[in-house]
Design an enzyme around this catalytic site. Structure first.
Site, mmCIF file in Angstrom:
data_model
loop_
_atom_site.group_PDB
_atom_site.id
_atom_site.type_symbol
_atom_site.label_atom_id
_atom_site.label_comp_id
_atom_site.label_asym_id
_atom_site.label_seq_id
_atom_site.Cartn_x
_atom_site.Cartn_y
_atom_site.Cartn_z
ATOM 1 N N CYS A 1 0.844 -1.202 0.000
ATOM 2 C CA CYS A 1 0.000 0.000 0.000
ATOM 3 C C CYS A 1 0.876 1.248 0.000
ATOM 4 O O CYS A 1 2.017 1.215 0.440
ATOM 5 C CB CYS A 1 -0.938 0.105 1.204
ATOM 6 S SG CYS A 1 -1.971 -1.325 1.463
ATOM 7 N N ARG B 1 2.732 0.494 -5.635
ATOM 8 C CA ARG B 1 2.728 -0.213 -4.355
ATOM 9 C C ARG B 1 1.420 -0.968 -4.117
ATOM 10 O O ARG B 1 1.289 -1.709 -3.135
ATOM 11 C CB ARG B 1 2.940 0.771 -3.211
ATOM 12 C CG ARG B 1 4.251 1.500 -3.283
ATOM 13 C CD ARG B 1 4.366 2.484 -2.163
ATOM 14 N NE ARG B 1 4.506 1.839 -0.881
ATOM 15 C CZ ARG B 1 5.659 1.456 -0.360
ATOM 16 N NH1 ARG B 1 6.768 1.647 -1.014
ATOM 17 N NH2 ARG B 1 5.699 0.881 0.812
ATOM 18 N N TRP C 1 -3.135 -2.355 -1.504
ATOM 19 C CA TRP C 1 -2.926 -3.746 -1.923
ATOM 20 C C TRP C 1 -3.571 -4.581 -0.834
ATOM 21 O O TRP C 1 -3.114 -4.580 0.319
ATOM 22 C CB TRP C 1 -1.427 -4.055 -2.042
ATOM 23 C CG TRP C 1 -1.162 -5.434 -2.549
ATOM 24 C CD1 TRP C 1 -1.271 -5.870 -3.825
ATOM 25 C CD2 TRP C 1 -0.719 -6.567 -1.779
ATOM 26 N NE1 TRP C 1 -0.937 -7.204 -3.906
ATOM 27 C CE2 TRP C 1 -0.597 -7.653 -2.663
ATOM 28 C CE3 TRP C 1 -0.424 -6.767 -0.439
ATOM 29 C CZ2 TRP C 1 -0.189 -8.918 -2.242
ATOM 30 C CZ3 TRP C 1 -0.018 -8.028 -0.020
ATOM 31 C CH2 TRP C 1 0.102 -9.085 -0.923
ATOM 32 N N ASN D 1 -0.574 1.203 6.089
ATOM 33 C CA ASN D 1 0.171 0.238 5.279
ATOM 34 C C ASN D 1 0.621 -0.838 6.251
ATOM 35 O O ASN D 1 0.964 -0.525 7.384
ATOM 36 C CB ASN D 1 1.367 0.997 4.661
ATOM 37 C CG ASN D 1 2.358 0.084 3.983
ATOM 38 O OD1 ASN D 1 2.033 -1.040 3.614
ATOM 39 N ND2 ASN D 1 3.575 0.564 3.818
ATOM 40 N N GLY D 2 0.618 -2.103 5.836
ATOM 41 C CA GLY D 2 1.085 -3.164 6.739
ATOM 42 C C GLY D 2 -0.071 -3.918 7.350
ATOM 43 O O GLY D 2 -1.187 -3.908 6.810
ATOM 44 N N GLU E 1 13.833 -17.279 -13.554
ATOM 45 C CA GLU E 1 13.440 -15.873 -13.661
ATOM 46 C C GLU E 1 12.558 -15.646 -14.897
ATOM 47 O O GLU E 1 11.584 -14.894 -14.852
ATOM 48 C CB GLU E 1 14.703 -14.989 -13.688
ATOM 49 C CG GLU E 1 14.478 -13.505 -13.828
ATOM 50 C CD GLU E 1 13.614 -12.864 -12.729
ATOM 51 O OE1 GLU E 1 13.279 -13.532 -11.747
ATOM 52 O OE2 GLU E 1 13.261 -11.697 -12.908
ATOM 53 N N LYS F 1 8.842 -14.102 -14.623
ATOM 54 C CA LYS F 1 8.439 -12.873 -15.339
ATOM 55 C C LYS F 1 7.196 -13.136 -16.175
ATOM 56 O O LYS F 1 6.281 -12.332 -16.194
ATOM 57 C CB LYS F 1 9.562 -12.378 -16.275
ATOM 58 C CG LYS F 1 10.725 -11.683 -15.650
ATOM 59 C CD LYS F 1 10.486 -10.282 -15.151
ATOM 60 C CE LYS F 1 10.061 -10.272 -13.725
ATOM 61 N NZ LYS F 1 11.039 -10.381 -12.700
ATOM 62 N N GLU G 1 4.069 -13.557 -13.969
ATOM 63 C CA GLU G 1 3.677 -12.317 -13.300
ATOM 64 C C GLU G 1 2.910 -11.360 -14.188
ATOM 65 O O GLU G 1 1.940 -10.762 -13.761
ATOM 66 C CB GLU G 1 4.932 -11.539 -12.876
ATOM 67 C CG GLU G 1 5.515 -11.909 -11.586
ATOM 68 C CD GLU G 1 6.686 -10.990 -11.313
ATOM 69 O OE1 GLU G 1 6.631 -10.298 -10.308
ATOM 70 O OE2 GLU G 1 7.653 -10.956 -12.102
ATOM 71 N N HIS H 1 12.862 -36.170 -15.415
ATOM 72 C CA HIS H 1 12.430 -36.789 -14.159
ATOM 73 C C HIS H 1 11.000 -36.416 -13.788
ATOM 74 O O HIS H 1 10.634 -36.495 -12.621
ATOM 75 C CB HIS H 1 13.393 -36.397 -13.025
ATOM 76 C CG HIS H 1 14.786 -36.886 -13.257
ATOM 77 N ND1 HIS H 1 15.124 -38.219 -13.204
ATOM 78 C CD2 HIS H 1 15.924 -36.222 -13.592
ATOM 79 C CE1 HIS H 1 16.412 -38.357 -13.481
ATOM 80 N NE2 HIS H 1 16.925 -37.158 -13.729
ATOM 81 N N LYS I 1 4.732 -3.604 -5.705
ATOM 82 C CA LYS I 1 6.181 -3.507 -5.858
ATOM 83 C C LYS I 1 6.967 -3.940 -4.622
ATOM 84 O O LYS I 1 8.034 -4.516 -4.734
ATOM 85 C CB LYS I 1 6.539 -2.063 -6.220
ATOM 86 C CG LYS I 1 7.976 -1.851 -6.618
ATOM 87 C CD LYS I 1 8.245 -2.453 -7.972
ATOM 88 C CE LYS I 1 9.714 -2.547 -8.281
ATOM 89 N NZ LYS I 1 9.967 -3.532 -9.325
HETATM 90 C C1 F6R Z 1 9.321 -10.225 -9.348
HETATM 91 C C2 F6R Z 1 9.168 -9.427 -8.181
HETATM 92 C C3 F6R Z 1 9.065 -10.083 -6.846
HETATM 93 C C4 F6R Z 1 10.159 -9.491 -5.953
HETATM 94 C C5 F6R Z 1 10.021 -10.006 -4.517
HETATM 95 C C6 F6R Z 1 11.137 -9.484 -3.634
HETATM 96 O O1 F6R Z 1 9.330 -9.460 -10.508
HETATM 97 O O2 F6R Z 1 9.155 -8.232 -8.280
HETATM 98 O O3 F6R Z 1 9.210 -11.452 -6.941
HETATM 99 O O4 F6R Z 1 11.389 -9.832 -6.485
HETATM 100 O O5 F6R Z 1 8.797 -9.601 -3.995
HETATM 101 O O6 F6R Z 1 11.185 -8.098 -3.642
HETATM 102 P P1 F6R Z 1 12.443 -7.311 -3.117
HETATM 103 O O7 F6R Z 1 13.553 -7.502 -4.052
HETATM 104 O O8 F6R Z 1 11.990 -5.896 -3.019
HETATM 105 O O9 F6R Z 1 12.755 -7.894 -1.775
#
Ligand code: F6R
Length: 629
Positions: free
Chosen positions: A2, A27, A75, A101-102, A504, A508, A511, A527, A624
């Protein structure tokens, strides 16, 4: 998660709040809302379900005359992303408004008590207990002393906070004190911006930079009273705090999409510049006389390190996996990577002389911070010198919680990343691990200076290799995205240093395009996952020259025999004719490849999502920085 923005000053609050929320939408974007105390001391509120643009439409042509206000972009944690759960939340008399937030962990207990007192709740959120509790405190304190109404509100909020458990940041306004803003934080970020005759407070710097570049980051468990006349900050012991403001770095001030359609694409294109900056900052200006990587802290404590453990989540964990490959295979130091969320509750037994590295681009990920806090505490309380915590943080945010927790910070300096899916920060994290691998290879003398110089000279070539690669792969990925418009499952394969890139690539794609994808070490496919393969399931395989090249090609053959459409990320060389579609790579040293192979992964997911018309920068259900456990 948030985003919070709050302002007190002399100008109209509403446009400042909306502008701030625009910058914080990364956020969370389940709902948005604002509350302002108007010139008649009434609390006026507008909220909307969904993205900020819905709130903006609602606010269109509305003016609220008032210079004190709070705003929020959500969020969802407690309660569905619907209107009644949108912030701000109020007390029953609609005099107190709160954004948060939280998570308030003990909210159910507090809610039950309030309900017994006859309070009726209007939302399913944990937040709503706060305004009700504040109103109760105000009532107990006697609210008639309006000369000191700001201090009264401060005391009321302090009393309430002492009953709250969890990690949170809040901003509070009360119609009884029409220019006072109270903000408080506990393990969730809040920054105060010092404008001229006005103060603004927000979860992150982008919401502040249109007003000021001078900030006061709040420390953990602090609260503050902000009025147009000044700021009072208090710690958890209620002691007044004084500290000097700091200026934001230029990279923290500029958030510009340039000519790109989405931030994500722009951030992919930022990567060569990040490599150039990293070379300058960590290798130094005079590369011919390179001696060691430049850190902002003394690396003496690394000399006795025998093992490394890395704690991270999501994409940061994938960077850590490549880091661990480099640290073990290049520098020869045993390294283990943990999911931070798992480590916290099932850490390995303590072992001596271990370096703990926390990796988080935001510096605010609750799981990573909690795991690090736990590790620091259990090592400190062991009482043994060899168990003492040795710590490094790798982050993109020097103003974040991890930078305050850990004294030794490697700043990846990638500039703020707005696209919710991490791209350039992953790349910056990778570079930090190349630096650490070089440092440990030097400390342990596991590589000769010639071998190290070779690594350095390959790293120096990365920016120009990347510039060309991004341009050509962008076209290829766009074309391939058309072919993949109806796919439902994708398998990514990699081996050795490129295995985490397969993970990764799959993350991506999931997501931002909501397509099911899984990454595997290529040798593992037979396997089990091979059962998934058929014509409609493309396999994207990373095959770079080196010790497992032929093995990856054989694994790709196995997929081809099951009719899968094979995409290769590989140089044009013998063996790669097996691929139905080749995304060509330049020939370089094997160690360098993750810095290149990640690019087609990023571009492919970007173009597939964009081709499907999805909101690339704000994918559903994500945000984010994940500041809840
Ligand atoms: C993937 C992504 C998330 C973050 C994860 C950790 O694109 O953004 O998987 O990598 O939430 O976030 P940080 O790096 O901020 O700890």
């Amino acid at each position: 998660m948030c985003g919070i923005v709050a302002v007190t000053g002399y100008r109209q609050a509403l446009p400042i709040l909306v502008k701030g929320l625009e910058k914080l939408e990364y956020r969370g974007y389940d709902s948005a809302g604002v509350a302002v105390i108007d010139s008649n001391n009434n609390l006026i509120c507008h909220r909307s379900e969904g993205k900020l643009k819905k709130l903006k439409n609602k606010l269109n042509k509305k003016t609220i005359n008032g210079s004190l206000g709070i705003g929020h972009t959500r969020w969802a944690t407690h309660g569905k992303p619907v209107l009644k759960n949108a912030h701000p939340h109020f007390d029953s008399t609609k005099q107190v408004a709160v954004v948060q937030n939280g998570i308030i962990e003990n909210y159910l207990e507090l809610k039950t008590k309030l309900e017994l007192d006859g309070i009726v709740f209007n939302s399913e959120t944990d937040t709503e207990v706060i305004p009700h509790l504040i109103q109760k405190e105000l009532h107990n304190l006697g609210t008639l002393n309006l000369e000191n109404s700001g201090s009264t509100l401060l005391i009321a909020v302090r009393n309430v906070i002492s009953d709250l458990e969890g990690a949170y940041a809040i901003a509070v306004i009360w119609s009884g004190s029409p220019d006072s803003l109270i903000v408080a934080r506990k393990q969730a970020p809040l920054i105060i911006g010092l404008g001229e005759g006005e103060f603004v407070c927000a979860s992150d710097t982008p919401a502040i930079t249109n007003i000021t570049n001078t900030i006061l980051p709040m420390e953990d468990e602090e609260m503050a009273l902000l009025t147009p006349l000044g700021i009072e900050i208090y710690n958890s012991e209620n002691e007044r705090q004084y500290r000097n403001p700091i200026s934001l770095k230029l990279s923290e001030q500029i958030i510009d999409k340039k000519q790109f359609k989405h931030y994500m694409l722009k951030e992919i294109y930022d990567q060569p510049q990040i490599a150039k900056n990293w070379i300058k900052q960590f290798l130094g200006n005079d590369l011919s006389s390179f001696t060691s990587i430049n850190y902002s802290f003394d690396i003496g404590f690394l000399e006795n390190i025998e093992q490394i453990q890395i704690l991270a989540c999501g994409t940061s964990r994938h960077a850590a996996l490549i880091g661990s490959y480099l640290l073990e295979q290049y520098a020869g130091i045993p390294t283990t990577v943990f999911y931070a969320s798992e480590f916290r509750y099932s850490p390995p037994p303590l072992s001596p002389n271990i370096l703990t590295i926390g990796v988080t681009q935001s510096g605010e990920t609750a799981d990573t911070l909690a795991a690090l806090n736990m590790e620091i505490k259990r090592r400190q309380s062991s009482g043994k010198e060899s168990y003492k915590p040795n710590l490094i943080a790798i982050t993109n945010r020097l103003d974040s919680s991890i930078s305050r927790l850990i004294p030794n910070v490697i700043d990846i300096s990638a500039g703020i990343e707005i696209g919710v899916a991490a791209t350039k920060t992953f790349f910056g994290q990778l570079l930090s691990f190349y630096g650490l691998a070089i440092t440990f290879a030097q400390l342990r003398k596991s590589k000769t200076s010639e071998e190290i110089n070779n690594m350095i000279s390959n790293l120096i070539k990365i920016p120009s290799l990347l510039e060309d690669l991004i341009i050509s792969h962008n076209e290829i990925a766009e074309e391939l995205a058309h072919n993949f418009s109806n796919i439902k499952d994708v398998i990514f394969l990699g081996r050795g240093i490129n295995y985490p890139i397969a993970l990764e690539g799959a993350l991506k794609l999931k997501e931002i395009s909501y397509i099911h994808a899984a990454g595997y070490p290529a040798g593992e496919m037979k396997h089990g996952p091979i059962a998934l393969l058929e014509k409609k399931v493309p396999v994207i395989s990373i095959a770079t020259p080196g010790n497992v090249f032929e093995k990856v090609i054989s694994n790709a053959q196995e997929a081809k025999a099951r009719d899968s459409y094979l995409v290769g990320i590989a140089p044009e060389c013998e063996g790669t004719e097996i691929f139905d579609y080749l995304i060509p790579l330049p020939l370089t040293d094997e160690w360098m490849y993750p810095l290149l192979t990640v690019v087609p992964m990023q571009l492919l997911s970007y173009h597939i999502a964009a081709h499907r018309g999805l909101d690339v920068d704000q994918p559903r259900n994500l945000a984010k920085s994940v500041t809840v456990e």
